[in-house]
Design a protein around this motif. Structure first.
Motif, mmCIF file in Angstrom:
data_model
loop_
_atom_site.group_PDB
_atom_site.id
_atom_site.type_symbol
_atom_site.label_atom_id
_atom_site.label_comp_id
_atom_site.label_asym_id
_atom_site.label_seq_id
_atom_site.Cartn_x
_atom_site.Cartn_y
_atom_site.Cartn_z
ATOM 1 N N ASP A 106 0.842 -1.205 0.000
ATOM 2 C CA ASP A 106 0.000 0.000 0.000
ATOM 3 C C ASP A 106 0.879 1.258 0.000
ATOM 4 O OD1 ASP A 106 -1.954 -1.869 0.368
ATOM 5 O OD2 ASP A 106 -2.548 -1.211 2.374
ATOM 6 N N GLN A 107 0.373 2.317 -0.621
ATOM 7 C CA GLN A 107 0.952 3.673 -0.543
ATOM 8 C C GLN A 107 2.451 3.709 -0.865
ATOM 9 O OE1 GLN A 107 -0.300 5.833 2.958
ATOM 10 N NE2 GLN A 107 -2.403 5.175 2.716
ATOM 11 N N GLU A 130 -7.494 -0.724 -7.393
ATOM 12 C CA GLU A 130 -6.273 -1.442 -7.002
ATOM 13 C C GLU A 130 -5.044 -0.542 -7.195
ATOM 14 O OE1 GLU A 130 -5.190 -3.779 -5.412
ATOM 15 O OE2 GLU A 130 -3.382 -4.639 -6.294
ATOM 16 N N ARG A 133 -4.666 1.889 -4.433
ATOM 17 C CA ARG A 133 -4.137 1.275 -3.202
ATOM 18 C C ARG A 133 -2.618 1.470 -3.070
ATOM 19 N NH1 ARG A 133 -1.362 -3.095 -2.061
ATOM 20 N NH2 ARG A 133 -1.492 -4.029 -4.136
ATOM 21 N N VAL A 134 -1.888 1.358 -4.206
ATOM 22 C CA VAL A 134 -0.421 1.417 -4.128
ATOM 23 C C VAL A 134 0.112 2.851 -4.246
ATOM 24 C CG1 VAL A 134 -0.228 -0.943 -5.012
ATOM 25 C CG2 VAL A 134 0.032 0.981 -6.609
#
Ligand SMILES: C[S@@+](CC[C@H](N)C(=O)[O-])C[C@H]1O[C@@H](n2cnc3c(N)ncnc32)[C@H](O)[C@@H]1O
Length: 196
Positions: A106-107, A130, A133-134
């Motif tokens: 994540d992040q 999705e 999310r990253v």
């Protein structure tokens, strides 16, 4: 022979050849997207659907770190060859994987871009959630499309851009806007947004 399939997921010797064609033909489009993205030396960047890996190489000249994901093992091999030194130095990481299930925590990223790949994603809204999310809060995304099918028109380019902007809105992105650059055979439309 189904050429479209080779652009959505290059496979086998023909896929390898198609990768080289993409590497030769895509410079103008990529330079436009990079001018809009304005990468900075401290940034961690993700490219989705890197194909031959020429844009990974371009991004690695500026950004601190660039990861790339593509679901074609042929493109993973071609992009890895093209970026051998940067991979060895830890400035580039290339992964086999799908946009709808990214192999990252994540992040993780300051910027994400994807060029002529999003039109092949089966569930654009789910995939963009999705991707979000990253991304770090406030991180920027740029999705560019230049329709290349036989008979593609300016209308196709702008329609594709509107479709991507709509999907980004539904996936919860903010500050959504588009920029277009006229080029042959048709304009490239780049849709930008931010993770809230
Ligand atoms: C037309 S090529 C464009 C390659 C490169 N971005 C360029 O502009 O030259 C599309 C690329 O996106 C990849 N791709 C398509 N759908 C994908 C998905 N759902 N997940 C990961 N990669 C995908 C394909 O394997 C292919 O390498």
């Amino acid at each position: 022979m189904d050429w479209r399939k080779q652009f959505s997921k290059p496979e086998g010797p023909l896929g390898w050849f198609v990768g080289h064609i993409m590497a030769m033909k895509n410079q103008e489009r990529s330079e436009f997207v990079f001018s809009v993205l304005d990468l900075q030396p401290h940034e961690r960047v993700l490219e989705i659907g890197f194909g031959p890996g020429t844009d990974i190489a371009r991004a690695s000249r500026t950004a601190a770190f660039i990861a790339g994901v593509d679901h074609s093992d042929v493109m993973v091999k071609q992009a890895s060859r093209r970026n051998t030194e940067a991979i060895r130095e830890g400035r580039v990481k290339i992964d086999l994987g799908s946009a709808n299930k990214l192999p990252y925590p994540d992040q993780e990223f300051d910027k994400v871009f994807s060029i002529n790949s999003a039109q092949f994603w089966k569930d654009s809204v789910g995939t963009l959630k999705e991707v979000s999310r990253v991304m770090k809060p406030g991180a920027q995304i740029a999705l560019a499309i230049q329709p290349r099918q036989k008979g593609a028109t300016e209308d196709h380019a702008y329609q594709a851009g509107r479709g991507l902007a709509d999907a980004m809105k539904k996936a919860g992105f903010s500050d959504i806007h588009s920029e277009a650059r006229p080029m042959k055979p048709v304009s490239t439309v780049c849709v930008l947004g931010r993770r809230m």
